[in-house]
Scaffold this active site. Sequence first.
Site, PDB file in Angstrom:
ATOM      1  N   ASP A   1       9.350  -5.191   5.453  1.00 52.83           N
ATOM      2  CA  ASP A   1       8.697  -4.995   6.741  1.00 52.83           C
ATOM      3  C   ASP A   1       7.198  -5.020   6.460  1.00 52.83           C
ATOM      4  OD1 ASP A   1       8.203  -4.356   9.452  1.00 52.83           O
ATOM      5  OD2 ASP A   1       8.036  -2.231   8.931  1.00 52.83           O
TER       6      ASP A   1
ATOM      7  N   GLU B   1      10.371  -9.703   8.085  1.00 52.54           N
ATOM      8  CA  GLU B   1      10.210  -9.758   9.538  1.00 52.54           C
ATOM      9  C   GLU B   1       9.111 -10.748   9.901  1.00 52.54           C
ATOM     10  OE1 GLU B   1      10.863  -6.291  12.475  1.00 52.54           O
ATOM     11  OE2 GLU B   1       8.729  -6.284  12.001  1.00 52.54           O
TER      12      GLU B   1
ATOM     13  N   ASP C   1       8.956   2.748   8.344  1.00 52.68           N
ATOM     14  CA  ASP C   1       8.724   1.466   7.677  1.00 52.68           C
ATOM     15  C   ASP C   1       9.881   1.116   6.740  1.00 52.68           C
ATOM     16  OD1 ASP C   1       6.070   0.787   8.750  1.00 52.68           O
ATOM     17  OD2 ASP C   1       5.429   2.586   7.667  1.00 52.68           O
TER      18      ASP C   1
END
Length: 186
Positions: free
Chosen positions: A7, A66, A138
């Site tokens: 991420d 992502e 996160d």
Amino acid sequence: MIILGIDPGLRTTGFGVIHKQGAKLRYIASGTIKSGEGDLPARLKVILDGVAEVARLYNPDCSAIEQVFVNVNPQSTLLLGQARGAAICALVSAQLSVAEYSPTQVKQAVVGTGRAVKAQVQDMVARLLSLPGLPGTDAADALGIAICHAHSRETLTLIAGAGKGTTTAARGPLAGLRMKNGRLVG
């Protein structure tokens, strides 16, 4: 198969490592890489080195990251894109394949709705991986990306192989299909 999910973020980059065997998912590790303050190149190097170290330590078979979503602030979007680029470079340098998923695809795969909030993602990640507590946001997002890839990988492999062969039967059940906005279309 060991999957590394990333991420990306300029201040905090989350990572999550899971093991997939058949339909079973098992937690291996998760955490964050904090780039601190300072000039941009130094912060990008922290992300590059941190992701490279995670890849070296856990030796994943593949990775997923992502995609950048467009922010209201273009400068923030550009900075996030640079952090994401540093992470992708580390993954590619580790000779890992890199799959990309939108935030909506990750939420859909983990929670069942693309409009889930962070707390829902954290809760479902903890449930799916049988964690004793909630991971940080996160790390939970990174684990969610890895879970999304675990669920999507076989389909993506079938799509990639669908064009091979000379007849429709030889190309398989997904011949003629492609991915568009996270969905199979003809």
